[in-house]
Write a protein that holds these residues in place. Structure first.
Motif, mmCIF file in Angstrom:
data_model
loop_
_atom_site.group_PDB
_atom_site.id
_atom_site.type_symbol
_atom_site.label_atom_id
_atom_site.label_comp_id
_atom_site.label_asym_id
_atom_site.label_seq_id
_atom_site.Cartn_x
_atom_site.Cartn_y
_atom_site.Cartn_z
ATOM 1 N N SER A 451 -70.723 1.214 15.679
ATOM 2 C CA SER A 451 -70.721 0.020 16.347
ATOM 3 C C SER A 451 -72.787 0.075 16.685
ATOM 4 N N ILE A 452 -73.747 0.557 15.994
ATOM 5 C CA ILE A 452 -74.671 0.954 16.348
ATOM 6 C C ILE A 452 -75.019 -0.869 15.245
ATOM 7 N N PHE A 453 -74.660 -0.880 13.973
ATOM 8 C CA PHE A 453 -74.866 -1.608 13.219
ATOM 9 C C PHE A 453 -74.172 -2.925 13.807
ATOM 10 N N GLY A 454 -73.174 -2.698 14.282
ATOM 11 C CA GLY A 454 -72.671 -3.721 14.976
ATOM 12 C C GLY A 454 -73.219 -4.629 15.733
ATOM 13 N N ILE A 455 -73.498 -4.186 16.898
ATOM 14 C CA ILE A 455 -74.666 -5.244 17.917
ATOM 15 C C ILE A 455 -76.181 -5.100 17.208
ATOM 16 N N GLY A 456 -76.686 -3.815 16.322
ATOM 17 C CA GLY A 456 -78.124 -4.801 15.959
ATOM 18 C C GLY A 456 -78.375 -6.239 15.224
ATOM 19 N N SER A 457 -76.316 -6.552 14.035
ATOM 20 C CA SER A 457 -76.416 -7.348 13.479
ATOM 21 C C SER A 457 -76.068 -8.819 14.303
ATOM 22 N N PHE A 458 -75.653 -8.633 15.353
ATOM 23 C CA PHE A 458 -75.490 -9.564 16.235
ATOM 24 C C PHE A 458 -76.784 -9.823 17.056
ATOM 25 N N ILE A 459 -77.689 -8.869 17.693
ATOM 26 C CA ILE A 459 -78.633 -9.034 18.276
ATOM 27 C C ILE A 459 -79.882 -9.598 17.587
ATOM 28 N N SER A 460 -80.089 -9.502 15.653
ATOM 29 C CA SER A 460 -80.423 -9.901 15.234
ATOM 30 C C SER A 460 -79.805 -11.748 14.776
ATOM 31 N N GLY A 461 -78.565 -11.998 14.710
ATOM 32 C CA GLY A 461 -78.194 -13.338 14.840
ATOM 33 C C GLY A 461 -78.695 -14.097 16.025
ATOM 34 N N PHE A 462 -77.928 -13.017 17.003
ATOM 35 C CA PHE A 462 -79.176 -14.061 18.057
ATOM 36 C C PHE A 462 -80.766 -14.656 17.914
#
Length: 520
Positions: A451-462
């Motif tokens: 989930s670290i990489f999931g949230i990190g991807s969301f932040i990157s997309g945002f």
């Protein structure tokens, strides 16, 4: 009567595929682990066979802009990394890891089969009005994304369970098997990276120069083979019966116990255990939160790094031209090389100096990788500055389709450092979140790591979407479709600043962390 020799070697609380006490000699260890590692190799081959070149498909056949495609890949990657929380919950509480892996693999096959079918449709169906220059049918685009997210959902069940199931094949109470388990995480990541390497080299070329349908069909076939291999190994596996995690079931027990006078003490005992499990999970939050900046940088390799490489001179000799996504192979090579050096050289040397069984602690390993990642994104920013300057010097600023006279080899250092940082941070996080969670929640622990990489991807997309909107309002977007007018360098410098801030916070919290238990 003499005792049964099989029972004398039976493992406590572990059963075989028939539900009988598992024999130490006949089950588990490296025999079982190799079956499971083989399955993971196939799964990573399939997943990266899609994800590593997905931005090329979105900006190519689906006609999306660079910013929209990068954000879409980040969001999809984010969900793919967040859904393991659901998969781990189902596995730990209801299905068990073995059944969850089988179901997830079947869903994987369905998702990849759908991608193969959709990408094999002729251009006249994708774009009925103008096959050469048009926006594909919304129905087909929706179907494509539905297949992608089915694949992400399948990974949600597959990813946390396969690794935890593999680690379960080693008895942590046996000194020899405990050492083997620590080594298992290194070799697991090496096998996984082998699958990624082959996917990037072979499938990116097939997708760019042969056929997208074949490029998606081969991963589908790989998952069919993976399912067969996994089932073949069933008789060798060690199974841990599902433990009712108090985090999930305590409220139900409290209600049932409250109705019976002779069980009035049970709610208090259950609440106390529940509190301990929650406390054990909360202890991991600072590590989880401070590693998010590492995950944001990690998200750039299959997206913006790939688009960056598409503008450069990709000739590699013998008349061959490397597909942009194939540059990720350098990360995989760096991973494979670094794991060998780490496991066979660095750990033995560090073990003599520190007297620690693993050479360095899990948190030290994670911190080292975060530092390497910071250096990598700084180098990426400097290389992009040079690329933009060369495009300006040669008058290519307004020629987005022109090849910038700069060798693609300039991008190799950032890919290599990305791979080396993975060996330290990602493997360290895997071991940390498996080892430091309550024993009944180990699948959930690995899901938390993902989930670290999931949230990190969301932040990157945002960040990509927000910066694209803000920068395009005052001129050229940082993520302009014409990368010669874009400013990926600005974005990389922003990520470098965030990484430095995250690293400082990580060091602060890790110095105060007390491990749940020391290894034998």
């Amino acid at each position: 009567m003499d005792s049964d020799p099989l029972l004398s070697h039976a493992l406590t609380g572990v059963v075989d595929y028939r539900g009988c006490p598992a024999s130490r000699d006949a089950t588990g260890r490296w025999t079982s682990a190799l079956f499971i590692i083989g399955v993971e190799i196939a799964e990573r081959f399939a997943f990266y066979g899609v994800s590593s070149n997905l931005i090329s498909f979105l900006t190519g056949p689906l006609r999306e802009s660079t910013a929209a495609a990068a954000a879409a890949v980040n969001v999809w990657s984010g969900w793919a990394s967040m859904l393991p929380l659901l998969g781990a919950f189902l596995a730990d509480s209801y299905l068990g890891r073995y059944r969850t892996i089988v179901i997830a693999t079947l869903l994987y096959i369905l998702g990849l089969g759908s991608l193969t079918l959709l990408s094999s449709l002729p251009s006249s169906l994708l774009c009925p009005t103008d096959p050469v220059d048009c926006t594909p049918s919304p129905v087909l685009v929706t179907s494509f994304y539905a297949s992608l997210y089915l694949m992400a959902f399948a990974q949600g069940g597959h990813k946390p369970c396969v690794q935890a199931f593999g680690a379960d094949q080693f008895d942590e109470n046996d000194p020899g098997e405990c050492v083997a388990k620590s080594s298992f995480f290194n070799w697991w990541y090496m096998g996984m990276s082998s699958g990624v390497l082959v996917a990037i080299v072979v499938l990116s070329y097939i997708q760019d120069y042969v056929s997208w349908a074949l490029g998606f069909g081969i991963p589908c076939t790989a998952m069919v083979i993976a399912l067969v291999v996994f089932l073949i190994g069933t008789k060798t596996y060690r199974f841990y019966p599902i433990k009712e995690s108090r985090t999930v079931t305590c409220m139900e027990k409290d209600l049932d116990a409250a109705e019976e006078d002779n069980q009035r003490l049970q709610p208090k005992q259950c609440a106390s255990s529940l509190g301990e499990e929650i406390k054990g999970l909360l202890r991991l939050f600072p590590t989880w939160a401070t590693c998010l900046t590492y995950a944001i940088v990690f998200a750039q390799s299959p997206t913006l790094f790939t688009k960056q490489g598409s503008t450069l001179d990709r000739r590699i000799g013998f008349g061959l031209e490397a597909p942009p996504a194939a540059l990720q192979v350098f990360s995989s090579i760096a991973i494979l090389t670094s794991i060998l050096i780490y496991d066979r050289v660095l750990v033995p040397v560090a073990r003599k100096l520190t007297k620690h069984p693993s050479g360095i602690t899990m948190l030290q390993r994670i911190g080292a990788g975060m530092t390497i990642s910071l250096v990598g994104i700084v180098i990426a920013a400097m290389v992009e500055m040079k690329r933009l300057q060369i495009a300006k010097d040669y008058g290519l600023v307004d020629q987005p389709d022109a090849t910038v006279p700069m060798s693609v080899w300039w991008l190799v250092p950032q890919y290599i450092l990305c791979g080396v940082s993975d060996v330290f941070t990602m493997v360290g996080l895997q071991e940390f979140f498996y080892d430091q969670v309550p024993d009944a929640l180990r699948s959930l622990g690995l899901a938390l790591y993902l989930s670290i990489f999931g949230i990190g991807s969301f932040i990157s997309g945002f960040l990509v979407s927000a910066i694209d909107k803000a920068s395009s309002a005052s001129g050229d977007s940082w993520f302009s479709n014409n990368l010669n007018r874009a400013h990926l360098d600005y974005f990389y410098w922003l990520l470098a600043g965030l990484s430095a801030f995250g690293l400082l916070l990580y060091l602060h919290f890790s110095l105060a962390y007390v491990y749940k238990k020391e290894r034998a």
